[in-house]
Scaffold this motif. Structure first.
Motif, PDB file in Angstrom:
ATOM      1  N   PHE A 106       0.836  -1.196   0.000  1.00 18.06           N
ATOM      2  CA  PHE A 106       0.000   0.000   0.000  1.00 18.06           C
ATOM      3  C   PHE A 106       0.874   1.250   0.000  1.00 18.06           C
ATOM      4  CE2 PHE A 106      -2.225   3.473   2.010  1.00 18.06           C
ATOM      5  CZ  PHE A 106      -3.420   3.479   1.311  1.00 18.06           C
ATOM      6  N   ALA A 107       1.920   1.227   0.812  1.00 19.68           N
ATOM      7  CA  ALA A 107       2.814   2.380   0.877  1.00 19.68           C
ATOM      8  C   ALA A 107       3.415   2.679  -0.490  1.00 19.68           C
ATOM      9  CB  ALA A 107       3.917   2.133   1.905  1.00 19.68           C
ATOM     10  N   ARG A 108       3.825   1.625  -1.188  1.00 26.39           N
ATOM     11  CA  ARG A 108       4.391   1.836  -2.523  1.00 26.39           C
ATOM     12  C   ARG A 108       3.343   2.400  -3.470  1.00 26.39           C
ATOM     13  NH1 ARG A 108       6.723  -3.795  -3.925  1.00 26.39           N
ATOM     14  NH2 ARG A 108       7.123  -2.950  -5.984  1.00 26.39           N
ATOM     15  N   ALA A 109       2.092   1.919  -3.332  1.00 24.47           N
ATOM     16  CA  ALA A 109       1.026   2.403  -4.204  1.00 24.47           C
ATOM     17  C   ALA A 109       0.767   3.891  -3.994  1.00 24.47           C
ATOM     18  CB  ALA A 109      -0.257   1.604  -3.967  1.00 24.47           C
ATOM     19  N   THR A 110       0.981   4.391  -2.770  1.00 27.65           N
ATOM     20  CA  THR A 110       0.764   5.819  -2.536  1.00 27.65           C
ATOM     21  C   THR A 110       2.031   6.621  -2.807  1.00 27.65           C
ATOM     22  OG1 THR A 110       1.218   5.488  -0.195  1.00 27.65           O
ATOM     23  CG2 THR A 110      -1.088   5.575  -0.838  1.00 27.65           C
ATOM     24  N   GLY A 111       3.018   5.997  -3.400  1.00 25.93           N
ATOM     25  CA  GLY A 111       4.173   6.751  -3.859  1.00 25.93           C
ATOM     26  C   GLY A 111       5.333   6.825  -2.878  1.00 25.93           C
ATOM     27  N   VAL A 112       5.301   6.011  -1.800  1.00 24.28           N
ATOM     28  CA  VAL A 112       6.444   5.977  -0.875  1.00 24.28           C
ATOM     29  C   VAL A 112       7.507   5.053  -1.468  1.00 24.28           C
ATOM     30  CG1 VAL A 112       7.204   5.310   1.430  1.00 24.28           C
ATOM     31  CG2 VAL A 112       4.966   6.351   1.115  1.00 24.28           C
ATOM     32  N   LYS A 113       8.736   5.519  -1.463  1.00 22.54           N
ATOM     33  CA  LYS A 113       9.805   4.691  -2.041  1.00 22.54           C
ATOM     34  C   LYS A 113      10.258   3.661  -1.009  1.00 22.54           C
ATOM     35  CE  LYS A 113      11.271   7.873  -5.552  1.00 22.54           C
ATOM     36  NZ  LYS A 113       9.849   8.219  -5.613  1.00 22.54           N
ATOM     37  N   ALA A 114       9.518   2.557  -0.951  1.00 17.69           N
ATOM     38  CA  ALA A 114       9.722   1.567   0.110  1.00 17.69           C
ATOM     39  C   ALA A 114      11.123   0.973   0.077  1.00 17.69           C
ATOM     40  CB  ALA A 114       8.677   0.462  -0.013  1.00 17.69           C
ATOM     41  N   ASP A 146      -8.144  12.295 -16.983  1.00 21.30           N
ATOM     42  CA  ASP A 146      -9.079  12.991 -16.079  1.00 21.30           C
ATOM     43  C   ASP A 146      -8.404  13.494 -14.818  1.00 21.30           C
ATOM     44  OD1 ASP A 146     -11.319  12.990 -17.542  1.00 21.30           O
ATOM     45  OD2 ASP A 146     -12.357  11.369 -16.474  1.00 21.30           O
ATOM     46  N   GLY A 147      -7.133  13.816 -14.898  1.00 27.30           N
ATOM     47  CA  GLY A 147      -6.428  14.353 -13.742  1.00 27.30           C
ATOM     48  C   GLY A 147      -6.130  13.337 -12.673  1.00 27.30           C
ATOM     49  N   LEU A 148      -6.246  12.041 -13.005  1.00 32.09           N
ATOM     50  CA  LEU A 148      -5.921  11.007 -12.019  1.00 32.09           C
ATOM     51  C   LEU A 148      -4.418  10.786 -12.038  1.00 32.09           C
ATOM     52  CD1 LEU A 148      -7.013   8.673 -10.119  1.00 32.09           C
ATOM     53  CD2 LEU A 148      -6.711   7.201 -12.089  1.00 32.09           C
ATOM     54  N   ARG A 149      -3.808  10.913 -10.839  1.00 28.68           N
ATOM     55  CA  ARG A 149      -2.391  10.603 -10.767  1.00 28.68           C
ATOM     56  C   ARG A 149      -2.226   9.195 -10.245  1.00 28.68           C
ATOM     57  NH1 ARG A 149       0.768  14.471  -7.405  1.00 28.68           N
ATOM     58  NH2 ARG A 149      -1.251  15.006  -6.545  1.00 28.68           N
ATOM     59  N   GLN A 150      -1.117   8.619 -10.616  1.00 25.68           N
ATOM     60  CA  GLN A 150      -0.919   7.213 -10.296  1.00 25.68           C
ATOM     61  C   GLN A 150      -0.927   6.940  -8.803  1.00 25.68           C
ATOM     62  OE1 GLN A 150       2.252   4.677 -10.443  1.00 25.68           O
ATOM     63  NE2 GLN A 150       0.364   3.582  -9.967  1.00 25.68           N
ATOM     64  N   THR A 151      -0.404   7.891  -8.019  1.00 30.14           N
ATOM     65  CA  THR A 151      -0.352   7.677  -6.571  1.00 30.14           C
ATOM     66  C   THR A 151      -1.693   8.002  -5.909  1.00 30.14           C
ATOM     67  OG1 THR A 151       0.502   9.899  -6.318  1.00 30.14           O
ATOM     68  CG2 THR A 151       2.102   8.130  -6.394  1.00 30.14           C
ATOM     69  N   GLU A 152      -2.688   8.370  -6.714  1.00 32.03           N
ATOM     70  CA  GLU A 152      -4.003   8.685  -6.149  1.00 32.03           C
ATOM     71  C   GLU A 152      -4.997   7.544  -6.299  1.00 32.03           C
ATOM     72  OE1 GLU A 152      -4.191  13.501  -6.713  1.00 32.03           O
ATOM     73  OE2 GLU A 152      -5.159  12.188  -8.159  1.00 32.03           O
ATOM     74  N   ILE A 153      -4.483   6.353  -6.543  1.00 31.43           N
ATOM     75  CA  ILE A 153      -5.359   5.190  -6.588  1.00 31.43           C
ATOM     76  C   ILE A 153      -5.520   4.695  -5.156  1.00 31.43           C
ATOM     77  CG2 ILE A 153      -5.606   2.811  -7.376  1.00 31.43           C
ATOM     78  CD1 ILE A 153      -3.973   3.532  -9.814  1.00 31.43           C
ATOM     79  N   GLY A 154      -6.775   4.529  -4.709  1.00 29.16           N
ATOM     80  CA  GLY A 154      -7.001   3.970  -3.375  1.00 29.16           C
ATOM     81  C   GLY A 154      -6.932   2.464  -3.453  1.00 29.16           C
ATOM     82  N   TYR A 155      -5.842   1.913  -2.947  1.00 27.79           N
ATOM     83  CA  TYR A 155      -5.572   0.485  -3.133  1.00 27.79           C
ATOM     84  C   TYR A 155      -5.938  -0.282  -1.868  1.00 27.79           C
ATOM     85  CZ  TYR A 155      -2.576  -3.665  -3.885  1.00 27.79           C
ATOM     86  OH  TYR A 155      -2.074  -4.928  -4.008  1.00 27.79           O
ATOM     87  N   LEU A 156      -6.708  -1.350  -2.035  1.00 26.41           N
ATOM     88  CA  LEU A 156      -7.016  -2.240  -0.905  1.00 26.41           C
ATOM     89  C   LEU A 156      -6.363  -3.580  -1.192  1.00 26.41           C
ATOM     90  CD1 LEU A 156      -8.723  -2.828   1.715  1.00 26.41           C
ATOM     91  CD2 LEU A 156     -10.480  -3.653   0.202  1.00 26.41           C
ATOM     92  N   PRO A 157      -5.165  -3.813  -0.639  1.00 25.42           N
ATOM     93  CA  PRO A 157      -4.462  -5.054  -0.934  1.00 25.42           C
ATOM     94  C   PRO A 157      -5.054  -6.223  -0.160  1.00 25.42           C
ATOM     95  CG  PRO A 157      -3.059  -3.557   0.335  1.00 25.42           C
ATOM     96  CD  PRO A 157      -4.436  -2.975   0.314  1.00 25.42           C
ATOM     97  N   GLN A 158      -4.636  -7.424  -0.518  1.00 25.99           N
ATOM     98  CA  GLN A 158      -5.012  -8.566   0.313  1.00 25.99           C
ATOM     99  C   GLN A 158      -4.202  -8.502   1.593  1.00 25.99           C
ATOM    100  OE1 GLN A 158      -5.298 -12.441  -1.493  1.00 25.99           O
ATOM    101  NE2 GLN A 158      -5.426 -11.539  -3.526  1.00 25.99           N
TER     102      GLN A 158
END
Lengths: 275, 235
Positions: A166-174, B64-76
């Motif tokens: 998740f941290a990597r997905a939000t742009g943190v350089k893990a 649409d102005g979506l940045r890659q780090t603005e994806i709300g990710y729900l991992p397993q």
């Protein structure tokens, strides 16, 4: 009691040992929370064995111990992280491989040069006589660096420890922060191992974190408690070591064991009360 | 312009192609379910969308102005998280990380975002509780709240109901549906094909290559669905 303290503080080598030990305990406990939670507890153990090998070789070739040990252990830390991230040899096996390998090389180096003697004993189980003025400065600098980085990156360290993906997905350089933690752990272990002993230093990384987790339930409280507990156990341990002439490293670990069981029983009591 | 456009991408691990010739796009407000068997390339596609992995060829574009780090990710969930000492507040707050930039601390705007999100998902009462003491459904709701803190536009959910009991699963699907109705785009990877066709507006069916991409209504008429759902054309 006061007499013993005053007496202790009249020896410069003891003051040096107390300063270095306190600062190393503090750093090790902070880093330990992340390492334990990320299931990297054994990295500390592996690195201390590598440190033993490096110190033995440094003594054999008459080089400055820290100048050899720090780079070698840092390199081993990076290697271990890489191995546990992406390779066919899994993390625990890789650590066992590297730590026993380094231990064997160290023993060979010692026996070929000076022979198995009191030095080896001191590396293995630690000696408070081994701490020099240079070590004091290094540990002061190290602990300032660790504390500063820990405060600045506290939230990022939490995010990476809790959920790296998740941290990597939000742009943190893990990857970068993992490297940083490995680097600081490596330096902490090399600084602490001559005082605590190569076989015992990893307890400073593991015990305070695990003990705090018995009772405390948020990351912040676990980190804070580990830091205080680690320093407290070290000071009590060194006092016991002085009073009963026991080895410093083993005394500190024994106090940590006692603290662990105290916290554990307390947590059992709490949970029983709740029910 | 679409939020995400994948143009003819192929994904591989060391020359071992797991997914090839995939093109699809996701528009604002869509509810896309990615279905397929184990090893069909779903998880790899997620890694590519989060740019953990570069496509071998083709391109993934964000619009649409979506940045890659603005994806709300729900991992397993990972095993290590199950006994992690962290308060609900700490976990949800960490979702705001992508708005901090270089600042080491959270701003008051970030704190109030976390607060609002907790209230929205009925977690406010639990904020001081420890994550490890929560039930599986509550833990999943906390992770959903964290993902919501990271985005206003797009949620990417990886098997969000895995390991939950039927009641909690239903509740989770309802919650995701409500979020979608409030305008948040959903991309969900799922094994649960029945619920996928019930809730999603679009389906992407993978089997190392796309078997189907389009609206759910069209999917139900397609051959891919009949095979997967176990319809009359079973063979």
């Amino acid at each position: 009691m006061i007499d013993v303290l005053v007496q202790m503080l009249s020896y410069p080598f003891l003051i040096r040992a107390i300063v270095v030990g306190t600062l190393v305990s503090l750093c090790a406990s902070l880093l330990g929370v992340s390492l334990v939670l990320k299931r990297y507890s054994m990295i500390g153990d592996g690195l201390s064995h590598v440190g033993f090998g490096a110190l033995a070789i440094a003594t054999a070739v008459n080089a400055a111990p820290l100048a050899v040990a720090i780079p070698v252990v840092v390199a081993a830390a990076f290697l271990l992280l890489r191995l546990s991230e992406n390779s066919k040899i899994k993390g625990d096996a890789a650590i066992a491989l590297i730590s026993t390998g380094a231990l064997a090389i160290g023993v060979m180096a010692v026996s070929l040069s000076t022979g198995m003697n009191i030095d080896v004993y001191n590396y293995m189980f630690g000696s408070i006589l081994a701490i020099s003025q240079e070590d004091v400065w290094l540990s002061v600098i190290l602990s300032i660096v660790v504390l500063a980085l820990y405060v600045i990156f506290y939230h990022k360290i939490f995010a990476i420890t809790f959920d790296e993906n998740f941290a990597r997905a939000t742009g943190v350089k893990a990857g970068w922060y993992n490297m940083l933690i490995a680097l600081l752990t490596a330096v902490t272990i090399v600084l602490g191992m001559r005082l605590m002993g190569a076989l015992l230093i990893s307890s400073l990384v593991i015990f305070p974190a695990l003990t705090s987790m018995r009772i405390f339930k948020s990351f912040r409280s676990v980190v804070t408690c580990s830091a205080f507990l680690s320093v407290f156990c070290f000071l009590i341990g060194i006092l016991i070591s002085y009073a009963w002439s026991t080895p410093a490293g083993a005394s500190v670990v024994c106090v940590n064991i006692a603290a662990f069981f105290a916290f554990w029983s307390a947590s059992l009591l709490f949970s029983r009360k709740k029910k | 312009m679409a939020l995400i456009t994948c143009d003819n991408i192929s994904l591989a691990y060391e020359n071992n192609v797991v997914l090839s010739d995939l093109s699809f796009s996701v528009h604002a407000g869509d509810y896309l379910c990615i279905v397929g068997e184990n090893g069909s390339g779903k998880s790899t596609l997620i890694k590519a969308l989060l740019s953990f992995k570069r496509p071998l060829c083709g391109s993934i574009q964000f619009g649409d102005g979506l940045r890659q780090t603005e994806i709300g990710y729900l991992p397993q969930q990972t095993g290590a998280q199950k006994d992690f000492p962290a308060s609900v507040w700490e976990v949800v707050q960490s979702g705001c990380m992508n708005q901090s930039g270089l600042s080491p601390f959270y701003s008051s705007a970030q704190r109030s975002l976390a607060q609002e999100t907790l209230k929205k998902l009925d977690l406010w009462e639990l904020r001081r509780r420890s994550y490890r003491e929560l039930s599986g459904g509550q833990q999943q709701r906390v992770l959903l709240a964290r993902a919501l803190c990271a985005t206003h536009k797009l949620l990417l959910l990886d098997e969000p109901v895995a390991g939950l009991d039927p009641m909690v699963t239903l509740e989770m699907y309802r919650m995701i549906q409500q979020l979608n109705q409030r305008g948040i785009t959903i991309i969900m990877v799922s094994h649960d094909i029945q619920s996928a066709v019930q809730y999603a507006s679009h389906i992407l069916h993978l089997h190392n290559r796309p078997l189907f991409f389009g609206s759910t209504a069209d999917y139900l008429k397609s051959g891919a669905a009949k095979q997967f759902l176990g319809g009359p054309e079973h063979d």
